[in-house]
Design a protein around this motif. Sequence first.
Motif, PDB file in Angstrom:
ATOM      1  N   LEU A  84       0.621  -1.066  -0.046  1.00  0.00           N
ATOM      2  CA  LEU A  84       0.083   0.056  -0.025  1.00  0.00           C
ATOM      3  C   LEU A  84       1.065   1.250   0.083  1.00  0.00           C
ATOM      4  CD1 LEU A  84      -2.665  -0.970   2.696  1.00  0.00           C
ATOM      5  CD2 LEU A  84      -2.877  -1.072   0.200  1.00  0.00           C
ATOM      6  N   ASP A  85       0.529   2.179  -0.802  1.00  0.00           N
ATOM      7  CA  ASP A  85       1.020   3.602  -0.755  1.00  0.00           C
ATOM      8  C   ASP A  85       0.442   4.414   0.363  1.00  0.00           C
ATOM      9  OD1 ASP A  85       2.578   2.988  -3.128  1.00  0.00           O
ATOM     10  OD2 ASP A  85       0.783   3.423  -4.261  1.00  0.00           O
ATOM     11  N   LYS A  86      -1.023   4.012   0.364  1.00  0.00           N
ATOM     12  CA  LYS A  86      -1.684   4.653   1.526  1.00  0.00           C
ATOM     13  C   LYS A  86      -2.772   3.866   2.131  1.00  0.00           C
ATOM     14  CE  LYS A  86      -0.752   9.389   0.028  1.00  0.00           C
ATOM     15  NZ  LYS A  86      -1.194  10.548  -0.784  1.00  0.00           N
ATOM     16  N   GLU A  87      -2.866   3.960   3.402  1.00  0.00           N
ATOM     17  CA  GLU A  87      -3.963   3.080   4.066  1.00  0.00           C
ATOM     18  C   GLU A  87      -5.097   3.966   4.311  1.00  0.00           C
ATOM     19  OE1 GLU A  87      -3.107   0.302   7.189  1.00  0.00           O
ATOM     20  OE2 GLU A  87      -1.037   0.655   6.854  1.00  0.00           O
ATOM     21  N   LEU A  88      -6.260   3.265   4.061  1.00  0.00           N
ATOM     22  CA  LEU A  88      -7.717   4.142   4.392  1.00  0.00           C
ATOM     23  C   LEU A  88      -8.168   3.293   5.837  1.00  0.00           C
ATOM     24  CD1 LEU A  88      -9.369   3.756   0.938  1.00  0.00           C
ATOM     25  CD2 LEU A  88      -8.114   5.883   1.861  1.00  0.00           C
ATOM     26  N   ASP A  89      -7.458   4.080   6.910  1.00  0.00           N
ATOM     27  CA  ASP A  89      -7.715   3.482   8.146  1.00  0.00           C
ATOM     28  C   ASP A  89      -9.253   3.378   8.575  1.00  0.00           C
ATOM     29  OD1 ASP A  89      -5.113   3.360   8.826  1.00  0.00           O
ATOM     30  OD2 ASP A  89      -4.763   5.382   9.401  1.00  0.00           O
ATOM     31  N   GLY A  90     -10.124   4.625   7.863  1.00  0.00           N
ATOM     32  CA  GLY A  90     -11.495   4.395   8.246  1.00  0.00           C
ATOM     33  C   GLY A  90     -12.300   3.273   7.802  1.00  0.00           C
ATOM     34  N   PHE A  91     -11.823   2.602   6.883  1.00  0.00           N
ATOM     35  CA  PHE A  91     -12.200   1.396   6.406  1.00  0.00           C
ATOM     36  C   PHE A  91     -12.429   0.317   7.487  1.00  0.00           C
ATOM     37  CE2 PHE A  91     -12.640  -2.744   4.494  1.00  0.00           C
ATOM     38  CZ  PHE A  91     -13.812  -2.520   3.724  1.00  0.00           C
ATOM     39  N   GLY A  92     -11.612  -0.044   8.035  1.00  0.00           N
ATOM     40  CA  GLY A  92     -11.458  -1.022   9.009  1.00  0.00           C
ATOM     41  C   GLY A  92     -12.301  -0.662  10.109  1.00  0.00           C
ATOM     42  N   GLU A  93     -12.060   0.635  10.500  1.00  0.00           N
ATOM     43  CA  GLU A  93     -12.845   1.160  11.769  1.00  0.00           C
ATOM     44  C   GLU A  93     -14.333   0.878  11.651  1.00  0.00           C
ATOM     45  OE1 GLU A  93     -10.859   4.930  11.981  1.00  0.00           O
ATOM     46  OE2 GLU A  93      -9.210   4.171  12.784  1.00  0.00           O
ATOM     47  N   ILE A  94     -14.786   1.552  10.345  1.00  0.00           N
ATOM     48  CA  ILE A  94     -16.051   1.618  10.082  1.00  0.00           C
ATOM     49  C   ILE A  94     -16.641   0.084   9.896  1.00  0.00           C
ATOM     50  CG2 ILE A  94     -17.883   2.336   8.398  1.00  0.00           C
ATOM     51  CD1 ILE A  94     -16.847   4.619  10.224  1.00  0.00           C
ATOM     52  N   PHE A  95     -15.987  -0.608   9.185  1.00  0.00           N
ATOM     53  CA  PHE A  95     -16.442  -2.008   8.891  1.00  0.00           C
ATOM     54  C   PHE A  95     -16.691  -2.671  10.478  1.00  0.00           C
ATOM     55  CE2 PHE A  95     -15.780  -6.598   8.891  1.00  0.00           C
ATOM     56  CZ  PHE A  95     -16.534  -7.100   7.950  1.00  0.00           C
ATOM     57  N   ARG A  96     -15.711  -2.717  11.230  1.00  0.00           N
ATOM     58  CA  ARG A  96     -15.687  -3.253  12.583  1.00  0.00           C
ATOM     59  C   ARG A  96     -17.107  -2.500  13.429  1.00  0.00           C
ATOM     60  NH1 ARG A  96     -10.686  -4.143  11.265  1.00  0.00           N
ATOM     61  NH2 ARG A  96     -10.066  -1.794  12.033  1.00  0.00           N
ATOM     62  N   MET A  97     -17.198  -1.344  13.260  1.00  0.00           N
ATOM     63  CA  MET A  97     -18.376  -0.370  13.998  1.00  0.00           C
ATOM     64  C   MET A  97     -19.648  -1.107  13.331  1.00  0.00           C
ATOM     65  SD  MET A  97     -19.453   3.401  13.987  1.00  0.00           S
ATOM     66  CE  MET A  97     -20.304   3.230  12.336  1.00  0.00           C
ATOM     67  N   ILE A  98     -19.718  -1.247  11.942  1.00  0.00           N
ATOM     68  CA  ILE A  98     -20.982  -1.720  11.510  1.00  0.00           C
ATOM     69  C   ILE A  98     -21.258  -3.259  11.943  1.00  0.00           C
ATOM     70  CG2 ILE A  98     -22.335  -2.321   9.258  1.00  0.00           C
ATOM     71  CD1 ILE A  98     -20.869   0.159   8.153  1.00  0.00           C
ATOM     72  N   SER A  99     -20.148  -4.029  11.959  1.00  0.00           N
ATOM     73  CA  SER A  99     -20.107  -5.478  12.133  1.00  0.00           C
ATOM     74  C   SER A  99     -20.479  -5.681  13.594  1.00  0.00           C
ATOM     75  CB  SER A  99     -19.004  -6.032  11.809  1.00  0.00           C
ATOM     76  OG  SER A  99     -18.627  -6.109  10.540  1.00  0.00           O
ATOM     77  N   TYR A 100     -20.156  -4.704  14.531  1.00  0.00           N
ATOM     78  CA  TYR A 100     -20.562  -5.026  16.021  1.00  0.00           C
ATOM     79  C   TYR A 100     -22.173  -4.814  16.117  1.00  0.00           C
ATOM     80  CZ  TYR A 100     -21.129  -4.209  20.762  1.00  0.00           C
ATOM     81  OH  TYR A 100     -21.627  -4.362  22.223  1.00  0.00           O
ATOM     82  N   GLU A 101     -22.910  -4.138  15.456  1.00  0.00           N
ATOM     83  CA  GLU A 101     -24.278  -4.390  15.384  1.00  0.00           C
ATOM     84  C   GLU A 101     -24.629  -5.597  14.690  1.00  0.00           C
ATOM     85  OE1 GLU A 101     -26.242  -1.763  16.359  1.00  0.00           O
ATOM     86  OE2 GLU A 101     -24.374  -0.830  16.839  1.00  0.00           O
TER      87      GLU A 101
END
Length: 173
Positions: free
Chosen positions: A94-111
């Motif tokens: 990766l040249d750049k990570e999209l940190d928010g993706f994993g964070e949001i995915f786990r937030m949605i998955s928590y539900e």
Amino acid sequence: MSTTREFKPINIAILTISDTRTETDDTSGHLLVEKLTAAGHQLADKAIVKDDIYHIRAIVSRWIADTNVHAIISTGGTGVTGRDGTPEAIKPLLDKELDGFGEIFRMISYEEIKTSTIQSRAIAGVANGTYIFCVPGSSGACRTAWDKLIQDQLDYRHRPCNLVELMPRLLEK
């Protein structure tokens, strides 16, 4: 003046990472192909690879070097067992990570799956102008990732912003 944008299809490659799945029983890979084509995108390529960081990197490196592949979605290998190596395989590319993706995915998955979501190491980023999304191997996780995150970000019409509109600028120095 109309503010409605026209849909811009992109080419997406699907990589299933599994030591056991075959094309016959690759339910997660098939689900992602169905989702992306139903949304109007094109399947650039599809492969199944063993959970081995060097084999994963070989395929992903080939795709990120191909200017006709705009995005890659991998499924599998994001857990915590000894064989789960997708983040380790992809992060160095990766040249750049999209940190928010994993964070949001786990937030949605928590539900959906409550605290079991901490076992997911879903990641995303960009490499050589190609978006890469790494999601867990279950069909449910793939459905969640596509329906609630990836689909909108790969749709040029999505407001207030999306990843497709940034594509022309990804390789700027």
